[in-house]
Design an enzyme around this catalytic site. Structure first.
Site, PDB file in Angstrom:
ATOM      1  N   TYR A 243      10.564   9.502   1.664  1.00  0.00           N
ATOM      2  CA  TYR A 243      10.635   8.552   0.554  1.00  0.00           C
ATOM      3  C   TYR A 243      11.340   9.081  -0.686  1.00  0.00           C
ATOM      4  CZ  TYR A 243       7.268   6.205   3.514  1.00  0.00           C
ATOM      5  OH  TYR A 243       6.656   5.607   4.583  1.00  0.00           O
TER       6      TYR A 243
ATOM      7  N   ALA B 160       2.893  -0.687   5.016  1.00  0.00           N
ATOM      8  CA  ALA B 160       2.418  -0.722   6.400  1.00  0.00           C
ATOM      9  C   ALA B 160       1.992  -2.118   6.841  1.00  0.00           C
ATOM     10  CB  ALA B 160       1.263   0.262   6.585  1.00  0.00           C
TER      11      ALA B 160
ATOM     12  N   ASN C 228       7.970  -5.324  -0.766  1.00  0.00           N
ATOM     13  CA  ASN C 228       7.858  -4.180   0.130  1.00  0.00           C
ATOM     14  C   ASN C 228       6.407  -4.169   0.586  1.00  0.00           C
ATOM     15  OD1 ASN C 228       7.529  -1.718   1.400  1.00  0.00           O
ATOM     16  ND2 ASN C 228       8.903  -0.636   0.012  1.00  0.00           N
TER      17      ASN C 228
ATOM     18  N   ARG D 285       4.184  11.512  -2.064  1.00  0.00           N
ATOM     19  CA  ARG D 285       3.928  11.588  -0.617  1.00  0.00           C
ATOM     20  C   ARG D 285       5.232  11.701   0.163  1.00  0.00           C
ATOM     21  NH1 ARG D 285       4.004   5.448   1.373  1.00  0.00           N
ATOM     22  NH2 ARG D 285       3.612   6.339   3.416  1.00  0.00           N
TER      23      ARG D 285
ATOM     24  N   HIS E 118      12.499  -1.950   2.250  1.00  0.00           N
ATOM     25  CA  HIS E 118      11.828  -0.710   2.641  1.00  0.00           C
ATOM     26  C   HIS E 118      12.696   0.456   2.195  1.00  0.00           C
ATOM     27  CE1 HIS E 118       8.837  -2.779   5.003  1.00  0.00           C
ATOM     28  NE2 HIS E 118       9.820  -3.559   5.445  1.00  0.00           N
TER      29      HIS E 118
ATOM     30  N   PRO F  78       0.795  -1.222   0.000  1.00  0.00           N
ATOM     31  CA  PRO F  78       0.000   0.000   0.000  1.00  0.00           C
ATOM     32  C   PRO F  78       0.831   1.277   0.000  1.00  0.00           C
ATOM     33  CG  PRO F  78      -0.160  -1.125   2.127  1.00  0.00           C
ATOM     34  CD  PRO F  78       0.560  -2.037   1.192  1.00  0.00           C
ATOM     35  N   ASN F  79       0.365   2.193  -0.799  1.00  0.00           N
ATOM     36  CA  ASN F  79       0.890   3.556  -0.922  1.00  0.00           C
ATOM     37  C   ASN F  79       2.235   3.649  -1.633  1.00  0.00           C
ATOM     38  OD1 ASN F  79      -1.356   4.787   0.432  1.00  0.00           O
ATOM     39  ND2 ASN F  79      -0.532   3.940   2.322  1.00  0.00           N
TER      40      ASN F  79
ATOM     41  N   GLU G 107      12.678  -8.771   1.985  1.00  0.00           N
ATOM     42  CA  GLU G 107      11.836  -7.619   2.322  1.00  0.00           C
ATOM     43  C   GLU G 107      12.649  -6.342   2.125  1.00  0.00           C
ATOM     44  OE1 GLU G 107       9.126  -7.885   5.784  1.00  0.00           O
ATOM     45  OE2 GLU G 107      10.245  -6.153   6.524  1.00  0.00           O
TER      46      GLU G 107
ATOM     47  N   ARG H  29      12.359   5.153  12.640  1.00  0.00           N
ATOM     48  CA  ARG H  29      11.115   5.922  12.543  1.00  0.00           C
ATOM     49  C   ARG H  29      10.244   5.694  13.772  1.00  0.00           C
ATOM     50  NH1 ARG H  29       8.493   5.380   6.904  1.00  0.00           N
ATOM     51  NH2 ARG H  29       7.258   7.067   7.815  1.00  0.00           N
TER      52      ARG H  29
END
Length: 150
Positions: free
Chosen positions: A22, A77, A74, A17, A101, A9-10, A99, A108
């Site tokens: 990012y 969330a 990835n 964003r 990111h 998502p996103n 994985e 974070r």
């Protein structure tokens, strides 16, 4: 060699964003660059993005059914709470899954520090931006070549 790249998502909003986290490179530009790197290495990529957990699970199952040699994921969330994605990654073993990111999730917010999906993966690359995808691809190539040499 066939690699599936699955983005959650996103991720389609990267470059739009939260540029301070990012970056400014848009999602399509990131994936186009990864495709060029893969092409140079004679790797066929299947890139998929969805904001839906079920669609991501279906993409993992499809990677298995299609005979993928590896998966770069990835989960966005979903990383932090999707046991369903964890189980789907575990279900496609022995396909190696890495994985990725873009940001350093460990630097974070507290809720981002834990990944429930990474225990089903062979490893995690985070905080290196779009280059994390390329590093994951390089690792999967190395593993494939090492296996062929054994």
């Amino acid at each position: 060699m066939k690699i599936s790249v699955i983005n959650g998502p996103n991720l389609n909003m990267v470059g739009i964003r939260e540029e301070n986290i990012y970056g400014r490179q848009h999602y399509d530009e990131m994936m186009d660059r990864l495709c060029r790197v893969a092409e140079e290495q004679e790797v066929a990529l299947n890139i998929f993005q969805s904001n839906s957990e079920g669609a991501l699970i279906d993409a993992l199952h499809a990677a298995y059914a299609d005979g993928a040699d590896g998966v770069i994921i990835n989960p966005g969330a979903y990383t932090h709470y999707s046991y369903a994605l964890h189980d789907a990654i575990a279900a496609i073993a022995p396909i190696p899954v890495i994985e990725v990111h873009l940001s350093n999730i460990h630097a974070r917010e507290d809720f981002r520090h834990k990944s429930v999906t990474v225990p089903a993966c062979i490893g995690q690359i985070c905080g290196l931006g779009a280059e994390g995808y390329e590093l994951a691809l390089t690792k999967l190539l190395f593993m494939k070549n090492k296996k062929e040499l054994s």
